[in-house]
Motif scaffolding. Structure first.
Motif, PDB file in Angstrom:
ATOM      1  N   GLU A 231       8.226   2.082  28.809  1.00  0.00           N
ATOM      2  CA  GLU A 231       9.276   3.162  28.780  1.00  0.00           C
ATOM      3  C   GLU A 231       9.043   3.788  26.889  1.00  0.00           C
ATOM      4  OE1 GLU A 231      12.087   3.311  31.359  1.00  0.00           O
ATOM      5  OE2 GLU A 231      13.545   1.378  30.198  1.00  0.00           O
ATOM      6  N   HIS A 232       9.015   2.712  25.742  1.00  0.00           N
ATOM      7  CA  HIS A 232       9.352   3.471  24.115  1.00  0.00           C
ATOM      8  C   HIS A 232       8.417   3.566  23.990  1.00  0.00           C
ATOM      9  CE1 HIS A 232      13.901   3.812  25.909  1.00  0.00           C
ATOM     10  NE2 HIS A 232      13.772   1.528  26.292  1.00  0.00           N
ATOM     11  N   SER A 233       7.421   3.232  24.149  1.00  0.00           N
ATOM     12  CA  SER A 233       5.861   3.141  23.217  1.00  0.00           C
ATOM     13  C   SER A 233       5.905   4.692  23.177  1.00  0.00           C
ATOM     14  CB  SER A 233       4.348   2.788  24.372  1.00  0.00           C
ATOM     15  OG  SER A 233       4.693   3.884  24.904  1.00  0.00           O
ATOM     16  N   CYS A 234       6.514   5.626  23.001  1.00  0.00           N
ATOM     17  CA  CYS A 234       6.352   7.009  21.667  1.00  0.00           C
ATOM     18  C   CYS A 234       6.891   7.459  21.142  1.00  0.00           C
ATOM     19  CB  CYS A 234       6.492   8.051  23.424  1.00  0.00           C
ATOM     20  SG  CYS A 234       5.358   8.369  24.177  1.00  0.00           S
ATOM     21  N   ASP A 235       7.687   5.910  20.573  1.00  0.00           N
ATOM     22  CA  ASP A 235       8.650   5.849  19.023  1.00  0.00           C
ATOM     23  C   ASP A 235       7.577   5.560  18.208  1.00  0.00           C
ATOM     24  OD1 ASP A 235      10.610   5.950  17.115  1.00  0.00           O
ATOM     25  OD2 ASP A 235      11.122   4.370  17.717  1.00  0.00           O
ATOM     26  N   VAL A 236       7.042   7.173  16.988  1.00  0.00           N
ATOM     27  CA  VAL A 236       6.214   6.957  16.353  1.00  0.00           C
ATOM     28  C   VAL A 236       7.198   6.927  14.761  1.00  0.00           C
ATOM     29  CG1 VAL A 236       4.389   7.711  17.498  1.00  0.00           C
ATOM     30  CG2 VAL A 236       6.134   9.266  16.097  1.00  0.00           C
ATOM     31  N   ALA A 237       8.525   6.622  14.653  1.00  0.00           N
ATOM     32  CA  ALA A 237       8.811   6.445  13.973  1.00  0.00           C
ATOM     33  C   ALA A 237       8.287   5.208  12.533  1.00  0.00           C
ATOM     34  CB  ALA A 237      10.564   5.967  14.007  1.00  0.00           C
ATOM     35  N   ASP A 238       8.042   5.724  11.722  1.00  0.00           N
ATOM     36  CA  ASP A 238       7.357   4.618  10.417  1.00  0.00           C
ATOM     37  C   ASP A 238       8.228   3.687   9.989  1.00  0.00           C
ATOM     38  OD1 ASP A 238       6.086   3.871   8.446  1.00  0.00           O
ATOM     39  OD2 ASP A 238       6.586   5.193   7.401  1.00  0.00           O
ATOM     40  N   PRO A 239       8.147   2.158  10.307  1.00  0.00           N
ATOM     41  CA  PRO A 239       8.905   1.079  10.399  1.00  0.00           C
ATOM     42  C   PRO A 239       9.186   0.775   8.731  1.00  0.00           C
ATOM     43  CG  PRO A 239       7.232   0.217  10.943  1.00  0.00           C
ATOM     44  CD  PRO A 239       7.461   2.288  11.610  1.00  0.00           C
ATOM     45  N   ALA A 240       8.536   1.201   8.065  1.00  0.00           N
ATOM     46  CA  ALA A 240       8.681   1.500   6.921  1.00  0.00           C
ATOM     47  C   ALA A 240       9.756   1.965   5.974  1.00  0.00           C
ATOM     48  CB  ALA A 240       7.960   1.000   5.835  1.00  0.00           C
ATOM     49  N   SER A 241      10.540   3.406   6.943  1.00  0.00           N
ATOM     50  CA  SER A 241      10.872   4.321   6.445  1.00  0.00           C
ATOM     51  C   SER A 241      12.889   3.658   6.139  1.00  0.00           C
ATOM     52  CB  SER A 241      10.876   5.671   6.938  1.00  0.00           C
ATOM     53  OG  SER A 241      11.372   5.585   8.407  1.00  0.00           O
ATOM     54  N   GLU A 242      13.224   4.633   5.512  1.00  0.00           N
ATOM     55  CA  GLU A 242      14.722   4.023   5.583  1.00  0.00           C
ATOM     56  C   GLU A 242      15.726   4.555   7.041  1.00  0.00           C
ATOM     57  OE1 GLU A 242      15.930   1.225   3.547  1.00  0.00           O
ATOM     58  OE2 GLU A 242      14.048   1.657   2.547  1.00  0.00           O
ATOM     59  N   ASP A 243      15.376   5.366   7.497  1.00  0.00           N
ATOM     60  CA  ASP A 243      15.777   5.926   8.374  1.00  0.00           C
ATOM     61  C   ASP A 243      15.245   5.313   9.705  1.00  0.00           C
ATOM     62  OD1 ASP A 243      16.387   7.772  10.562  1.00  0.00           O
ATOM     63  OD2 ASP A 243      15.369   9.390   9.619  1.00  0.00           O
ATOM     64  N   LYS A 378       8.085  -8.913  20.456  1.00  0.00           N
ATOM     65  CA  LYS A 378       7.622  -9.406  21.712  1.00  0.00           C
ATOM     66  C   LYS A 378       8.327 -10.671  21.886  1.00  0.00           C
ATOM     67  CE  LYS A 378       5.763  -5.717  23.137  1.00  0.00           C
ATOM     68  NZ  LYS A 378       4.618  -5.416  24.010  1.00  0.00           N
ATOM     69  N   ASN A 379       8.853 -11.852  20.595  1.00  0.00           N
ATOM     70  CA  ASN A 379       8.819 -12.944  20.822  1.00  0.00           C
ATOM     71  C   ASN A 379      10.582 -13.140  20.559  1.00  0.00           C
ATOM     72  OD1 ASN A 379       9.781 -15.445  21.013  1.00  0.00           O
ATOM     73  ND2 ASN A 379       8.114 -16.321  19.300  1.00  0.00           N
ATOM     74  N   PRO A 380      11.697 -12.739  21.184  1.00  0.00           N
ATOM     75  CA  PRO A 380      13.073 -12.988  21.214  1.00  0.00           C
ATOM     76  C   PRO A 380      13.920 -13.346  20.136  1.00  0.00           C
ATOM     77  CG  PRO A 380      12.981 -13.423  23.587  1.00  0.00           C
ATOM     78  CD  PRO A 380      10.981 -13.207  22.969  1.00  0.00           C
ATOM     79  N   ASP A 381      12.928 -14.466  20.377  1.00  0.00           N
ATOM     80  CA  ASP A 381      13.173 -16.325  19.501  1.00  0.00           C
ATOM     81  C   ASP A 381      12.800 -15.968  18.314  1.00  0.00           C
ATOM     82  OD1 ASP A 381      14.344 -17.200  21.512  1.00  0.00           O
ATOM     83  OD2 ASP A 381      12.218 -18.286  21.760  1.00  0.00           O
ATOM     84  N   ALA A 382      12.010 -14.975  17.155  1.00  0.00           N
ATOM     85  CA  ALA A 382      11.408 -14.751  16.513  1.00  0.00           C
ATOM     86  C   ALA A 382      13.074 -14.166  15.456  1.00  0.00           C
ATOM     87  CB  ALA A 382      10.410 -13.971  16.090  1.00  0.00           C
ATOM     88  N   PRO A 383      13.397 -14.697  13.347  1.00  0.00           N
ATOM     89  CA  PRO A 383      14.248 -13.927  12.833  1.00  0.00           C
ATOM     90  C   PRO A 383      14.330 -13.380  12.725  1.00  0.00           C
ATOM     91  CG  PRO A 383      12.881 -16.544  12.068  1.00  0.00           C
ATOM     92  CD  PRO A 383      12.134 -16.545  13.324  1.00  0.00           C
ATOM     93  N   ALA A 384      15.261 -12.783  12.877  1.00  0.00           N
ATOM     94  CA  ALA A 384      15.422 -10.819  12.957  1.00  0.00           C
ATOM     95  C   ALA A 384      14.999 -10.596  11.050  1.00  0.00           C
ATOM     96  CB  ALA A 384      16.815 -10.528  13.106  1.00  0.00           C
ATOM     97  N   ILE A 385      13.710 -10.779  10.359  1.00  0.00           N
ATOM     98  CA  ILE A 385      13.762 -10.553   9.114  1.00  0.00           C
ATOM     99  C   ILE A 385      12.821  -8.745   9.122  1.00  0.00           C
ATOM    100  CG2 ILE A 385      11.915 -11.060   7.407  1.00  0.00           C
ATOM    101  CD1 ILE A 385      12.729 -13.603   8.230  1.00  0.00           C
ATOM    102  N   ASP A 386      13.264  -7.962   8.185  1.00  0.00           N
ATOM    103  CA  ASP A 386      12.857  -6.567   8.650  1.00  0.00           C
ATOM    104  C   ASP A 386      11.124  -6.713   7.288  1.00  0.00           C
ATOM    105  OD1 ASP A 386      11.751  -4.274   8.664  1.00  0.00           O
ATOM    106  OD2 ASP A 386      13.807  -3.504   8.375  1.00  0.00           O
ATOM    107  N   PHE A 387       9.915  -7.461   8.116  1.00  0.00           N
ATOM    108  CA  PHE A 387       8.899  -7.539   6.543  1.00  0.00           C
ATOM    109  C   PHE A 387       9.096  -6.511   6.006  1.00  0.00           C
ATOM    110  CE2 PHE A 387       9.305 -11.411  10.156  1.00  0.00           C
ATOM    111  CZ  PHE A 387       8.592 -12.946   8.651  1.00  0.00           C
ATOM    112  N   VAL A 388       8.476  -5.206   6.971  1.00  0.00           N
ATOM    113  CA  VAL A 388       7.422  -4.518   6.124  1.00  0.00           C
ATOM    114  C   VAL A 388       8.739  -3.473   4.864  1.00  0.00           C
ATOM    115  CG1 VAL A 388       8.960  -2.147   7.613  1.00  0.00           C
ATOM    116  CG2 VAL A 388       6.406  -2.641   7.218  1.00  0.00           C
TER     117      VAL A 388
END
Length: 621
Positions: A231-243, A378-388
């Motif tokens: 249901e949230h798949s229409c979010d097209v915000a750029d993950p590389a942006s600060e916003d 898709k993996n809740p166990d993955a460390p929260a690293i903002d790679f991009v």
């Protein structure tokens, strides 16, 4: 942590046919294809064993036909492949159909052109064939292969692992790692403190086709369908942006991977068809069983697009993949085993290549500019690293990343090269993997022609082969292969005497050579020191380098080089950037003069980029 694979022993009694070749490439994916093309063009008898009927792997058989990165770095076979797409579709604008990429194409067309590039009497491709086992012997490798219901034993002098998950190198006994490295091992501030076996999400891509506004191509409701997942798949915000504010635009989401001829590549990460599955160490039966869920997950997303979003006119393309279910032949694996290699490329070497202990950049054979992009939603166990948001410039991959530390006669390609988990988020992209294959093919051909192991080759010889194939060693965005000065700039850049300027820039990072710029006396001397210690005591000022100072330095290294010769040669070069009587030397001109007079590129280096000192360390040849 490193794992060591097992060697599977062949029972010759089961083999019905014996075949001999110089080079055997297992896997006809992105890297296997280009490895075979490059090696066969160099006269090496080569066999590719490919499990599907297509070439190209992730960019064709897996359906990921939207190219990520290297738009401004048209290196070698990537440029040849892209030009075929331009010619077929009608130019660069005709393949800029979706907003995620500058180059999008139909997977079947990509397969067609890779097969065209592969036509060579030295290259034999075994389609719909499967390797069964590998064994090392005194003549190289014995590999058992099943083809057309027959079992063959291929005897090869040299082996390239171009499989999607690094299966061959594991079977051949190479050491490797899987998952995230620890911070202590890599020196990467973004890495977790403790290593783990978490890999990136994979995707079973699908290609949809527009059958017309009145068509209803809605598929049967897939088992386990839950619309809330998407249901949230229409979010097209750029993950590389600060916003991080969500931007909801369903029409933009669907055109993310729009292909030519009314088709749509569905490879959507945000609440789309990514899924977490780590099947690397599973056997074939276990993998196929696990992948059923990945394929089903994608079909659920397709059903959501058709029913909830109203795209019922978009159905599975009936003219793309030669499969009964119209799905790609293989999934898109973003991560693989990673080799314990002669060179281990980590984030510090990517982000600041000129200031590290090892001069890996000197050994570069592949270039990339895409940002470090990991999929872990898709993996809740993955460390929260903002790679991009990790900032890096355009980079090159050292040749040693393809060479195992402990196994002879083996070259590793595809996504299994010697890089850290973090860096693998950039080296996994299609143009980089195409380049990895081309470098692997060149390395194999030089090794075979010299009758030496890949670990013993002259790196500069391999790099020269790549330059002659219009491939980049250094990711200089502002000097293209058609430039008259391209090879000289690449070679001097690969010595480090003249360095590039790296910039982190959106989704297409950069490194600039600035060929028309001047260079100071001081910077010139600093660059020369590592190759010519005799200049270390020369004091260079902040003045722009001119003929007088250049002559004083160069004549001290080689007394045969005169000011008159320099003036004559410089005047001939000046037409590109300035007036013939200009006595100030620009960077491109300096590269050409250094290459012509001293040829520092010919000095041998090891896999760490160190100069190999000969009996007379001042020799330039």
């Amino acid at each position: 942590m490193f794992f060591v694979g097992c060697i599977f022993i062949i029972n010759p009694a089961h083999a019905q046919n014996n075949v001999t070749t110089d080079l055997l490439i297992i896997g006809g994916g992105a890297s296997g294809s280009t490895a075979g093309i490059q090696a066969s063009r160099m006269g090496v008898k080569t066999i590719i064993v490919e499990e599907t009927g297509w070439l190209g792997g992730m960019l064709t058989s897996a359906g990921v036909s939207a190219i990520d990165g290297n738009h401004q770095l048209p290196s070698g076979l990537w440029a040849e492949f892209r030009q075929k797409l331009y010619n077929y579709y009608g130019g660069p604008e005709a393949v800029r159909t979706g907003w995620v990429s500058n180059t999008l194409f139909e997977p079947a067309i990509g397969n067609k052109f890779l097969k065209e590039l592969s036509k060579n009497p030295n290259l034999d491709i075994w389609y719909t064939s499967k390797w069964l086992s590998v064994k090392k012997n005194e003549n190289g490798w014995q590999v058992e292969v099943k083809k057309d219901k027959k079992t063959y034993v291929i005897q090869a002098k040299l082996l390239i692992d171009a499989t999607e998950l690094g299966d061959v190198m594991a079977a051949a006994g190479a050491k490797y790692s899987i998952g995230m490295d620890s911070r202590a091992v890599t020196g990467e501030a973004y890495a977790p403190e403790q290593a783990n076996d978490i890999i990136q999400d994979l995707t079973y891509v699908v290609v949809l086709k527009d059958y017309g506004k009145n068509a209803n191509k809605t598929i049967k409701k897939p088992a386990g369908y839950d619309p809330s997942v998407f249901e949230h798949s229409c979010d097209v915000a750029d993950p590389a942006s600060e916003d991080n504010t969500p931007i909801i635009d369903c029409s933009k989401m669907i055109t993310y991977g729009k292909l030519p001829n009314g088709k749509y590549m569905i490879n959507w990460p945000k609440h789309g068809n990514d899924i977490y599955l780590n099947i690397i160490e599973k056997n074939e039966a276990e993998r196929q069983e696990a992948l059923k869920e990945a394929k089903l997950h994608t079909l659920r997303f397709v059903y959501y697009l058709q029913t909830v979003m109203g795209f019922k006119n978009l159905g599975l393309a009936d003219d793309e993949f030669p499969t009964k279910d119209r799905m790609p032949m293989i999934p898109y694996h973003r991560e693989s085993r990673r080799l314990d290699a002669k060179a281990f490329l980590t984030l510090p070497y990517v982000s600041q290549p000129y200031s590290q202990e090892k001069a890996y950049y000197r050994t570069g054979a592949i270039v990339g500019d895409y940002t470090i992009d990991h999929h872990h939603l898709k993996n809740p166990d993955a460390p929260a690293i903002d790679f991009v948001k990790i900032k890096v410039p355009a980079y090159n991959v050292p040749l040693g990343s393809l060479v195992p530390n402990h196994v002879k006669g083996l070259i590793v390609a595809e996504k299994s090269i010697g890089v850290s988990n973090i860096v693998a988020g950039a080296t996994r992209l299609q143009p980089v993997v195409l380049g990895i294959g081309q470098a692997a093919g060149a390395l194999a051909a030089v090794s075979l022609k010299r009758n030496i192991d890949p670990s013993e080759v002259n790196i500069r010889e391999v790099q020269q082969v790549l330059l002659d194939s219009k491939a980049y060693l250094m990711p200089f965005i502002d000097v293209k292969p058609e430039d008259d000065f391209f090879q000289a700039i690449q070679k001097i850049g690969a010595t480090g005497i003249l360095q590039g300027t790296g910039i982190s820039y959106k989704w297409a990072n950069q490194m600039w050579f600035y060929p028309e710029h001047y260079i100071s006396e001081f910077t010139f001397i600093q660059g020369m020191k590592s190759y010519y210690p005799q200049v270390a005591d020369i004091a260079g000022s902040g003045k722009d380098l001119d003929v007088e100072f250049f002559t004083s330095v160069i004549s001290g290294i080689d007394k045969k080089i005169t000011k008159e010769a320099i003036l004559k040669d410089l005047s001939a070069l000046k037409s590109k950037y300035s007036k013939p009587d200009d006595k100030i030397i620009r960077r491109a001109e300096l590269a050409v003069l250094l290459d012509r007079y001293l040829d520092p590129f010919s000095r041998k280096i090891d896999f760490n980029g160190n100069l190999i000192q000969l009996n007379n360390s001042n020799k330039t040849k």
